[in-house]
Design a protein around this motif. Structure first.
Motif, short mmCIF file in Angstrom:
data_model
loop_
_atom_site.label_atom_id
_atom_site.label_comp_id
_atom_site.label_asym_id
_atom_site.label_seq_id
_atom_site.Cartn_x
_atom_site.Cartn_y
_atom_site.Cartn_z
N SER A 13 -0.13 4.31 39.87
CA SER A 13 -0.98 4.31 39.95
C SER A 13 0.03 5.34 41.07
O SER A 13 -1.34 6.07 41.73
N ALA A 14 1.42 5.66 41.16
CA ALA A 14 1.70 5.75 42.65
C ALA A 14 1.99 7.55 42.79
O ALA A 14 1.89 7.85 41.55
N PRO A 15 1.96 8.26 43.73
CA PRO A 15 1.79 9.67 43.23
C PRO A 15 3.52 9.98 43.11
O PRO A 15 4.83 9.00 43.55
N PHE A 16 3.91 10.29 42.07
CA PHE A 16 5.11 10.99 41.35
C PHE A 16 5.35 12.12 41.93
O PHE A 16 4.80 13.86 41.46
N CYS A 17 6.46 12.39 41.82
CA CYS A 17 7.01 14.30 43.08
C CYS A 17 7.25 14.81 41.66
O CYS A 17 8.50 14.12 40.60
N ASN A 18 6.53 16.13 41.33
CA ASN A 18 6.91 16.56 40.04
C ASN A 18 7.10 16.39 38.72
O ASN A 18 6.15 15.64 38.52
N ARG A 19 8.15 16.13 37.83
CA ARG A 19 8.72 16.21 37.19
C ARG A 19 7.38 16.60 35.45
O ARG A 19 7.05 16.18 34.72
N GLN A 20 6.26 17.13 36.24
CA GLN A 20 5.43 17.02 35.19
C GLN A 20 6.03 18.38 34.40
O GLN A 20 5.65 17.53 32.96
N HIS A 21 7.50 18.91 33.98
CA HIS A 21 7.90 19.73 33.31
C HIS A 21 8.25 18.53 31.82
O HIS A 21 8.38 18.66 30.62
N GLU A 22 8.92 17.49 32.78
CA GLU A 22 10.19 16.67 31.91
C GLU A 22 9.36 15.68 31.36
O GLU A 22 9.39 14.80 29.97
N MET A 23 7.68 15.41 31.69
CA MET A 23 6.39 14.69 31.61
C MET A 23 6.32 15.27 30.54
O MET A 23 5.80 14.58 28.74
N PRO A 222 13.68 20.28 42.66
CA PRO A 222 13.53 21.46 43.39
C PRO A 222 12.79 21.55 44.59
O PRO A 222 11.84 20.29 44.74
N ASP A 223 13.62 21.96 45.73
CA ASP A 223 13.09 22.32 46.89
C ASP A 223 11.91 22.26 47.18
O ASP A 223 11.30 21.13 48.12
N GLU A 224 11.23 23.58 46.49
CA GLU A 224 10.02 23.42 46.62
C GLU A 224 8.76 22.25 46.11
O GLU A 224 7.95 22.11 47.47
N GLU A 225 9.01 21.95 45.41
CA GLU A 225 8.34 20.83 44.82
C GLU A 225 8.64 19.34 45.75
O GLU A 225 7.18 18.98 46.20
N ALA A 226 9.53 18.94 46.18
CA ALA A 226 9.53 18.19 46.87
C ALA A 226 9.24 18.28 48.46
O ALA A 226 8.56 17.33 49.54
N VAL A 227 9.21 19.31 48.72
CA VAL A 227 8.32 19.59 50.27
C VAL A 227 7.25 19.81 50.36
O VAL A 227 6.67 19.28 51.25
N GLY A 228 6.44 19.66 49.49
CA GLY A 228 5.25 20.36 49.33
C GLY A 228 4.62 18.25 48.87
O GLY A 228 3.57 18.31 49.53
N PHE A 229 5.83 18.02 48.25
CA PHE A 229 5.00 16.08 47.85
C PHE A 229 5.44 15.42 48.98
O PHE A 229 4.19 14.86 49.53
N ILE A 230 6.30 15.72 50.24
CA ILE A 230 6.58 14.94 51.44
C ILE A 230 4.99 15.64 52.13
O ILE A 230 4.66 14.83 53.20
N THR A 231 5.69 16.71 52.24
CA THR A 231 3.74 16.85 53.89
C THR A 231 2.80 16.39 53.26
O THR A 231 2.28 15.88 53.97
N GLN A 232 2.73 16.90 51.63
CA GLN A 232 1.20 16.06 51.02
C GLN A 232 1.28 14.73 51.60
O GLN A 232 -0.07 14.16 52.00
N GLN A 233 2.00 13.65 50.94
CA GLN A 233 2.04 12.85 51.00
C GLN A 233 2.22 12.35 52.65
O GLN A 233 1.15 10.96 53.43
N PHE A 234 2.58 12.68 53.31
CA PHE A 234 2.63 12.51 55.05
C PHE A 234 0.42 12.50 55.24
O PHE A 234 0.19 12.01 56.20
N LYS A 235 0.20 13.71 55.28
CA LYS A 235 -1.06 14.72 55.04
C LYS A 235 -1.90 13.16 54.38
O LYS A 235 -2.86 12.28 55.58
N VAL A 236 -1.67 12.69 53.22
CA VAL A 236 -2.62 11.34 52.97
C VAL A 236 -2.10 10.72 53.67
O VAL A 236 -3.75 9.69 53.83
#
Length: 376
Positions: A13-23, A222-236
């Protein structure tokens, strides 16, 4: 507010950073009954990724069976782990469970009350066979279950490289390959973090698993996805982290998935509503200090020569570890000693050669070594 970052295995249930392509790719390979060897450094999120793939497949009716071989100490142990997971899967369906009991005659399930889990399921051998004979018998029975199952099967062997520590390792590889190639209704994922060992197992011509799988190495986030994940999770979590500071985290850890969660976790714990540079510095130090027992355990397993070399690479990654200048600067002794240390450290996956440069795989481990050496 609950901390939105995790630094243990991520629940589904936890947010998972990126890996959509790999999934998407791994799910497709599984549906196509392809076998995959999934390789990356330790703590790269392999287990979380394959469990998400299996969760998706299970929702579509596949038999998703996960077996962890970490610390396996015998053929009997690895065979029991496989059988117990097949029983655990079938236990949810009484007719299927009864069928599996009839098929896998070398083992019987044992259900016992468990104070933590309610009911625990273990297995006991019913056959006098041991070792290779028991493995052959068990794989034949599991193969029958797989091929008779009404839908496809997906089986994950996590930490698969552990079997090389067993005395009968090559025999085990050969027997597993001969049986797995007859399981037309299944896809197997072989997962592990000791990349040199797994690469040798699946890509050396003389090894049984040669050219039997798709090689699938995981790359840094990837930098862009990781940066977006971090900022979004802090927002959450009700806090604000600038893209600039999030990018600093990502660049410092080289996109290493574990630290994309671990460092922000500590920063979140000590910060206010707005994440500041000082929060980053204090949170980073806190995370490294809390990881110290892990790093110390890694160092304690090494010889003096290996410690000298890994300390040198923490201080200065290099294309020329055998140069007289480099060896003299860091007191590395003889070329033979350096060659032996490099071979061992690469096998352990402590160091790697990337873009022709020898460097430490885990960037934060490297930072800890450097600061420890300098007495910080």
């Amino acid at each position: 507010m609950q901390n939105p970052f995790y630094f243990r295995e991520l629940p589904l249930s936890a947010p998972f950073c990126n890996r959509q392509h790999e999934m998407k790719e791994l799910t497709s390979h599984a549906r196509n009954k392809a076998n995959v060897v999934l390789i990356s450094p330790r703590r790269y999120g392999k287990t979380s990724l394959v469990k998400r793939v299996q969760n998706k497949l299970a929702k579509q009716g596949s038999a998703a069976i996960y077996i962890d071989f970490f610390g396996v100490d015998s053929i009997e142990d690895m065979t029991a782990r496989l059988v117990s997971r097949v029983y655990a899967f079938s236990q949810k369906n009484e007719p299927l469970f009864k069928k599996v009991v009839k098929i896998i005659t070398a083992w019987r399930p044992v259900l016992r009350p468990d104070p933590e889990y309610g009911i625990s399921l273990t297995v006991e051998p019913t056959s006098k066979k041991k070792g290779i004979d028991l493995l052959e018998d068990t794989l034949s029975a599991v193969g029958r279950f797989i091929n008779e199952y009404e839908k496809s099967c997906h089986i994950v062997f996590d930490e698969f490289q552990e079997i090389v520590e067993l005395q009968e390792a090559l025999q085990i590889e050969g027997i597993m390959r001969s049986h797995i190639q007859t399981h037309a209704n299944a896809s197997y994922f072989f997962v592990g973090s000791r990349r040199r060992i797994l690469n040798d197992m699946f890509n050396e011509k003389k090894r049984p698993f040669y050219r039997s799988t798709i090689n699938y190495p995981l790359t840094p986030l990837p930098d862009e996805e990781a940066v977006g994940f971090i900022t979004q999770q802090f927002k959450v979590g009700g806090k604000v982290c600038s893209e600039e500071l999030a990018k600093k985290i990502v660049e410092t850890v080289n996109g290493y998935p574990y630290y994309i969660q671990r460092i922000p976790y500590s920063i979140f714990e000590i910060s206010g509503k707005q994440i500041k540079d000082d929060d980053y510095a204090r949170g980073f130090r806190k995370a490294v200090e809390e990881e110290r027992p892990v790093y110390e355990a890694l160092i304690q397993s090494l010889s003096l020569q290996q410690i000298k070399l890994i300390s040198a690479l923490a201080e200065q990654p290099t294309e020329s570890p055998f140069s007289a200048e480099y060896m003299s600067k860091f007191g590395l002794g003889s070329i033979g000693g350096v060659q032996g240390a490099i071979k061992k450290l690469i096998t352990l996956d402590y160091i790697e050669v990337k873009d022709k440069t020898y460097r430490i795989v885990d960037p934060v481990f490297g930072i800890w070594i450097r600061h420890m050496k300098n007495g910080d």
